[in-house]
Motif scaffolding. Sequence first.
Motif, PDB file in Angstrom:
ATOM      1  N   GLN A  24       0.616  -1.334   0.223  1.00  0.00           N
ATOM      2  CA  GLN A  24      -0.123   0.198   0.128  1.00  0.00           C
ATOM      3  C   GLN A  24       0.765   0.837  -0.400  1.00  0.00           C
ATOM      4  OE1 GLN A  24      -3.244  -0.342   0.088  1.00  0.00           O
ATOM      5  NE2 GLN A  24      -2.828   1.471  -0.883  1.00  0.00           N
ATOM      6  N   GLY A  25       0.883   2.288  -0.788  1.00  0.00           N
ATOM      7  CA  GLY A  25       1.304   3.845  -0.986  1.00  0.00           C
ATOM      8  C   GLY A  25       1.191   4.144   0.514  1.00  0.00           C
ATOM      9  N   ALA A  26       1.963   5.484   0.633  1.00  0.00           N
ATOM     10  CA  ALA A  26       1.239   6.646   1.027  1.00  0.00           C
ATOM     11  C   ALA A  26       0.526   6.525   0.761  1.00  0.00           C
ATOM     12  CB  ALA A  26       2.634   7.116   0.324  1.00  0.00           C
ATOM     13  N   GLY A  27      -0.133   6.921   2.260  1.00  0.00           N
ATOM     14  CA  GLY A  27      -1.173   8.136   2.602  1.00  0.00           C
ATOM     15  C   GLY A  27      -1.668   7.579   4.460  1.00  0.00           C
ATOM     16  N   GLU A  28      -2.365   7.522   4.166  1.00  0.00           N
ATOM     17  CA  GLU A  28      -3.440   6.756   6.138  1.00  0.00           C
ATOM     18  C   GLU A  28      -1.934   6.007   6.694  1.00  0.00           C
ATOM     19  OE1 GLU A  28      -6.685   6.028   9.276  1.00  0.00           O
ATOM     20  OE2 GLU A  28      -6.969   6.665   7.045  1.00  0.00           O
ATOM     21  N   GLY A  29      -1.868   5.817   7.473  1.00  0.00           N
ATOM     22  CA  GLY A  29      -0.530   4.401   7.450  1.00  0.00           C
ATOM     23  C   GLY A  29       0.584   4.808   7.081  1.00  0.00           C
ATOM     24  N   GLY A  30       1.002   5.251   6.380  1.00  0.00           N
ATOM     25  CA  GLY A  30       1.829   5.014   5.928  1.00  0.00           C
ATOM     26  C   GLY A  30       2.278   3.668   4.379  1.00  0.00           C
ATOM     27  N   TRP A  31       3.052   3.526   3.934  1.00  0.00           N
ATOM     28  CA  TRP A  31       3.512   2.691   3.000  1.00  0.00           C
ATOM     29  C   TRP A  31       3.846   1.459   4.031  1.00  0.00           C
ATOM     30  CZ3 TRP A  31       4.619   2.810  -2.388  1.00  0.00           C
ATOM     31  CH2 TRP A  31       4.595   3.434  -3.111  1.00  0.00           C
ATOM     32  N   GLN A  32       2.915   0.438   3.426  1.00  0.00           N
ATOM     33  CA  GLN A  32       3.085  -1.033   3.953  1.00  0.00           C
ATOM     34  C   GLN A  32       2.896  -2.498   3.184  1.00  0.00           C
ATOM     35  OE1 GLN A  32      -0.385  -1.080   7.491  1.00  0.00           O
ATOM     36  NE2 GLN A  32      -0.987   1.050   5.973  1.00  0.00           N
ATOM     37  N   VAL A  33       3.260  -3.238   4.215  1.00  0.00           N
ATOM     38  CA  VAL A  33       3.242  -4.999   3.040  1.00  0.00           C
ATOM     39  C   VAL A  33       1.479  -4.966   3.662  1.00  0.00           C
ATOM     40  CG1 VAL A  33       3.483  -6.806   2.649  1.00  0.00           C
ATOM     41  CG2 VAL A  33       5.143  -5.502   2.295  1.00  0.00           C
ATOM     42  N   VAL A  34       0.901  -5.072   1.839  1.00  0.00           N
ATOM     43  CA  VAL A  34      -0.955  -5.122   2.935  1.00  0.00           C
ATOM     44  C   VAL A  34      -1.120  -6.746   3.858  1.00  0.00           C
ATOM     45  CG1 VAL A  34      -2.715  -5.981   1.664  1.00  0.00           C
ATOM     46  CG2 VAL A  34      -1.899  -4.086   0.741  1.00  0.00           C
ATOM     47  N   PRO A  35      -1.094  -7.226   4.955  1.00  0.00           N
ATOM     48  CA  PRO A  35      -1.179  -8.178   5.632  1.00  0.00           C
ATOM     49  C   PRO A  35      -1.882  -9.490   4.764  1.00  0.00           C
ATOM     50  CG  PRO A  35      -2.098  -6.334   6.498  1.00  0.00           C
ATOM     51  CD  PRO A  35      -1.835  -5.309   5.522  1.00  0.00           C
ATOM     52  N   ASP A  36      -1.349 -10.284   4.831  1.00  0.00           N
ATOM     53  CA  ASP A  36      -1.581 -11.481   4.142  1.00  0.00           C
ATOM     54  C   ASP A  36      -1.609 -11.912   3.292  1.00  0.00           C
ATOM     55  OD1 ASP A  36      -1.817 -12.092   7.373  1.00  0.00           O
ATOM     56  OD2 ASP A  36      -4.359 -11.404   6.955  1.00  0.00           O
ATOM     57  N   SER A  37      -0.421 -10.954   2.310  1.00  0.00           N
ATOM     58  CA  SER A  37      -1.144 -10.108   0.832  1.00  0.00           C
ATOM     59  C   SER A  37       0.866 -11.211   0.850  1.00  0.00           C
ATOM     60  CB  SER A  37      -1.165  -9.283   0.832  1.00  0.00           C
ATOM     61  OG  SER A  37       0.631  -8.839   0.629  1.00  0.00           O
ATOM     62  N   LEU A  38       1.760 -11.724   1.541  1.00  0.00           N
ATOM     63  CA  LEU A  38       3.078 -12.135   1.146  1.00  0.00           C
ATOM     64  C   LEU A  38       2.664 -13.832   0.645  1.00  0.00           C
ATOM     65  CD1 LEU A  38       6.550 -10.379   2.616  1.00  0.00           C
ATOM     66  CD2 LEU A  38       5.437 -12.703   2.841  1.00  0.00           C
ATOM     67  N   VAL A  39       3.364 -14.311  -0.448  1.00  0.00           N
ATOM     68  CA  VAL A  39       4.086 -15.473  -0.667  1.00  0.00           C
ATOM     69  C   VAL A  39       5.118 -16.033  -1.401  1.00  0.00           C
ATOM     70  CG1 VAL A  39       3.336 -16.947  -2.208  1.00  0.00           C
ATOM     71  CG2 VAL A  39       1.271 -15.297  -2.013  1.00  0.00           C
ATOM     72  N   ARG A  40       5.473 -16.762  -0.713  1.00  0.00           N
ATOM     73  CA  ARG A  40       6.962 -16.979  -0.551  1.00  0.00           C
ATOM     74  C   ARG A  40       7.502 -18.297  -1.536  1.00  0.00           C
ATOM     75  NH1 ARG A  40      11.802 -14.671   1.614  1.00  0.00           N
ATOM     76  NH2 ARG A  40      13.520 -16.826   1.330  1.00  0.00           N
ATOM     77  N   ARG A  41       7.823 -18.664  -2.362  1.00  0.00           N
ATOM     78  CA  ARG A  41       8.005 -19.634  -3.086  1.00  0.00           C
ATOM     79  C   ARG A  41      10.059 -19.670  -3.641  1.00  0.00           C
ATOM     80  NH1 ARG A  41       3.145 -21.143  -7.216  1.00  0.00           N
ATOM     81  NH2 ARG A  41       1.469 -20.262  -5.431  1.00  0.00           N
ATOM     82  N   ASP A  42       9.689 -21.221  -3.276  1.00  0.00           N
ATOM     83  CA  ASP A  42      11.246 -21.630  -3.778  1.00  0.00           C
ATOM     84  C   ASP A  42      11.752 -21.909  -5.665  1.00  0.00           C
ATOM     85  OD1 ASP A  42      12.204 -22.227  -0.725  1.00  0.00           O
ATOM     86  OD2 ASP A  42      11.581 -24.137  -1.222  1.00  0.00           O
ATOM     87  N   LEU A  43      13.018 -20.641  -5.325  1.00  0.00           N
ATOM     88  CA  LEU A  43      13.813 -21.093  -6.683  1.00  0.00           C
ATOM     89  C   LEU A  43      14.916 -21.827  -6.537  1.00  0.00           C
ATOM     90  CD1 LEU A  43      13.262 -17.512  -8.153  1.00  0.00           C
ATOM     91  CD2 LEU A  43      12.029 -19.258  -8.685  1.00  0.00           C
ATOM     92  N   ASP A  44      14.749 -22.927  -8.042  1.00  0.00           N
ATOM     93  CA  ASP A  44      15.788 -23.202  -8.663  1.00  0.00           C
ATOM     94  C   ASP A  44      16.792 -22.027  -9.476  1.00  0.00           C
ATOM     95  OD1 ASP A  44      17.837 -25.108  -9.451  1.00  0.00           O
ATOM     96  OD2 ASP A  44      16.151 -26.529 -10.530  1.00  0.00           O
TER      97      ASP A  44
END
Length: 346
Positions: A24-44
């Motif tokens: 989420q961009g600048a605004g109320e609360g400032g820059w932040q990663v949206v809760p529960d949106s992060l996905v991490r996967r392995d790469l070869d």
Amino acid sequence: MKDHGLPTPVLEIGGTHVTAALVQGAGEGGWQVVPDSLVRRDLDAHASAASLLDAVAAAANSLDAVATTANPPGQAHNGRWGVALPGPFDYLTGIARYEHVGKFDQLQGVDVRAGLAQRLSREPRSITFLNDADAFGIGEYVLGAAGGSRRAVCITLGTGVGSVFLADGVPVKTGADVPPDGHCYLLQFRGRPLEDTVSRRAIRRAYAAATAAVRQDAAVRRDAAVTDDTAGTDAAMTDHDAGAPDVREIAEACRAGDALAAAVLGDAFAAAGEAAGPYLERFGAEVLIVGGSMAESWDIVEPAIRKGLAAVAPVLATLPIRKAERTEEAGLVGAAFWAQRAASHS
């Protein structure tokens, strides 16, 4: 497409994983990663180009399933992708330049922008690339670690040395005031590449060599025999890690009173200060932000870097040095900030 304040989708690509998230961009609360949106996967990192692009795109497409109550129906994000990844890479054209670097070699010469755009069903111009160290530094700047300073430098200490020189949040890549392309890993220290002294592998090797030399010296005294003083050291240097503990364990040994560990770490981090110091002085740096896995040993890292800075540029003896504040978020936020900036300049 109007974004209705929608978050920006980002990808952070490393040698072993890809992370996708909404920011989420600048605004109320400032820059932040949206809760529960992060996905991490392995790469070869040694997979084929098609397999690598498929894996990255799969992580990216997973964000379409992320819904927030503030989003219009069917829209999870604004579609302005920010992609942070390591070099060598042509960030303007989106062409990979990996060759003989031990990872992503199959992407050499591949148009990553076109490949991802096709897999994401997006226009190529909607994808903005930037160096991962740049993204991290920009993120720390945006999130406040720079403390309002207009000229800030961020270095990361881990498997290697990453860096970015920022003027009002924008990376400076050219000119005599910064290292080549703004990269400290290209600097020399006492006639050798800086990463031969400051990197995970270099520190482990140095500690292995130091402990081997001590063991050898003890054996010489015990046996009263003539031996080659360099044999143990050479053997340690030949073996990539020589059975040495990792940097975190070496730091713990330092705190426990291990003089060899203290000397190895002190020399390594002071070298970072000595090598970068002249550029920080010329650049007019107002703050130095230090991140990366080794920054977790802040009680050891900070005084050694300061010692190295002061040795080559006394004016830097009082330069504010701050530990990176938002290590998990900074690269993602930096990628989103850069994508938004690119959109506003298009």
